[in-house]
Design an enzyme around this catalytic site. Structure first.
Site, short mmCIF file in Angstrom:
data_model
loop_
_atom_site.label_atom_id
_atom_site.label_comp_id
_atom_site.label_asym_id
_atom_site.label_seq_id
_atom_site.Cartn_x
_atom_site.Cartn_y
_atom_site.Cartn_z
N LYS A 192 0.88 -1.18 0.00
CA LYS A 192 0.00 0.00 0.00
C LYS A 192 0.91 1.22 0.00
CE LYS A 192 -4.23 1.72 0.50
NZ LYS A 192 -5.36 1.49 -0.41
N ASP A 225 -5.47 -3.61 -1.79
CA ASP A 225 -6.93 -3.69 -1.91
C ASP A 225 -7.33 -4.21 -3.29
OD1 ASP A 225 -5.67 -1.31 -2.46
OD2 ASP A 225 -7.31 -0.01 -1.86
#
Ligand code: NAD
Length: 354
Positions: A192, A225
């Site tokens: 991320k 994600d």
């Protein structure tokens, strides 16, 4: 010469699935000299600890171990044996393959993924500050001063996420080595980095550098994600994935779900001092002593151990026999829809090994 391997039955359903696994591994003809050691709640009364020194010493001496699951007693003050072993043996790489087998109930087919999870850093480093404590208040003051635009509530707890260049290099190189040694084509780094620039960003930068030194294996990166969605929608696009600790923990369980659940999910903890092979699932204590638990995850952990030892033929034979018994469905455990117990499942695999 025989391989001397530390053998830890564990507790709960551990001893039953461990015995089934030992019988299958012995039936391959590979010469094992099992050094039986104990850990878990069953040994706690006698030894005063769930992780006796003799067990640790055995793993450090033999440099290889296989273990059944171990209950972490709640509210006794004992730490998790699994976490302690990771620290003592510096088990920095957690390897979790996720593969579909015909006969295991799942909507997916042809999934064959390998997760390489960093096992020592990230939010699992155990550096936490409890809200309301003086040291937390001091740290909060410093953070408010140096981050005037950030929002801090008055009652704030803090967890620290350390990710290092050395730790990232080591785990990403391990993923490339694993890919090469196992005929895999691609490594995907998961992160991320768009949000956490100095931790995930560092992990990604190091992964990109390590990839340049391993040009024979394809490399790509994905934001975590997006990765979750892609794995549910198009798992066939992926091969070996390398992840920091937290994402590795979560995503490898997600994928265990895709391939039929915990009963079929094996694992390995590879370290600088030793390597320990174990199923992903826990001790399932409600089934203890009932000859009911599925031994597949621990037998597949045994397959990973055979590969680690360079016993490729035996590894292929066990995996093929297991695959055939599952596909036939006549001698599998309840969770796979079959009528057999743990030991009958093992008998059927041994019969197939020939
Ligand atoms: P669990 O994995 O033991 O069991 C959850 C459920 O999954 C079980 O009730 C059962 O329905 C199913 N299941 C698990 N393994 C199975 C098998 N081999 N065959 C058939 N069904 C199976 O998880 P839990 O109940 O959360 O944990 C029990 C204990 O295990 C806890 O003390 C936990 O800390 C410990 N644990 C240990 C390890 C380890 O030793 N590596 C890993 C996870 C949890």
């Amino acid at each position: 010469m025989a391989y001397r391997v530390t053998f830890i039955p564990g507790d709960g359903t551990g001893p039953e699935i461990a015995e089934a696994t030992k019988r299958v591994l012995d039936a391959t003809g590979v010469d094992f000299d099992w050094d039986v050691q104990h850990a878990g709640v069953d040994i706690m009364k006698e030894a005063g600890t769930p992780l006796p020194d003799a067990t640790i010493q055995s793993i450090l001496t033999n440099k290889i171990g296989i273990k059944g699951p171990i209950t972490t007693p709640v509210g006794t003050g004992f730490r998790s044996v699994n976490v302690a072993l990771r620290k003592i043996c510096n088990l920095y790489a957690c390897l979790r393959p996720c593969k579909t087998y015909e006969g295991v109930r799942t909507k997916y087919s042809d999934i064959d993924l390998v997760f390489v999870r960093e096992n020592t850093e990230d939010l699992y480093a155990g550096i936490e500050y409890e809200h309301g404590k003086p040291e937390t208040a001091r740290l909060l003051e410093f953070l408010k001063e140096t981050n005037p635009d950030a929002h801090f509530g008055d009652e704030t707890g803090i967890s620290i996420k350390p990710i290092s260049v050395e730790g990232s290099k080591r785990i990403v190189q391990y993923a490339f080595d694993y890919a090469r040694e196992n005929g895999r084509k691609k490594v995907t780094a998961v992160h991320k980095a768009n949000i956490m620039k100095h931790t995930d960003g560092l992990f990604l930068a190091v992964a990109t550098e390590v990839a340049k030194a391993n040009p024979d294996i394809e490399f790509e990166e994905r934001i975590v994600d997006n990765m979750c969605m892609q794995l549910v929608q198009k798992p066939e696009l992926y091969d070996v994935m390398v992840l920091p600790n937290l994402y590795g923990d979560i995503i490898s369980d997600l994928c265990a779900g895709l391939v039929g659940g915990l009963g079929v999910a094996p694992g390995a903890n590879i370290g600088t001092e030793a390597s320990v092979f174990e199923p992903v699932h826990g001790s399932a204590p409600k089934y203890a002593g009932m000859n009911k638990a599925n031994p597949t995850a621990m037998i597949l952990s045994g397959v990973l151990m055979l590969r680690h030892l360079g016993e490729q033929d035996a590894a292929v034979r066990v995996e093929t026999a297991l695959r055939d018994v599952i596909a036939e469905g006549k001698a599998t455990t309840y969770d796979l829809g079959g009528p057999a117990g743990t030991s009958q499942f093992a008998d059927a695999i041994i019969a197939r090994l020939g």
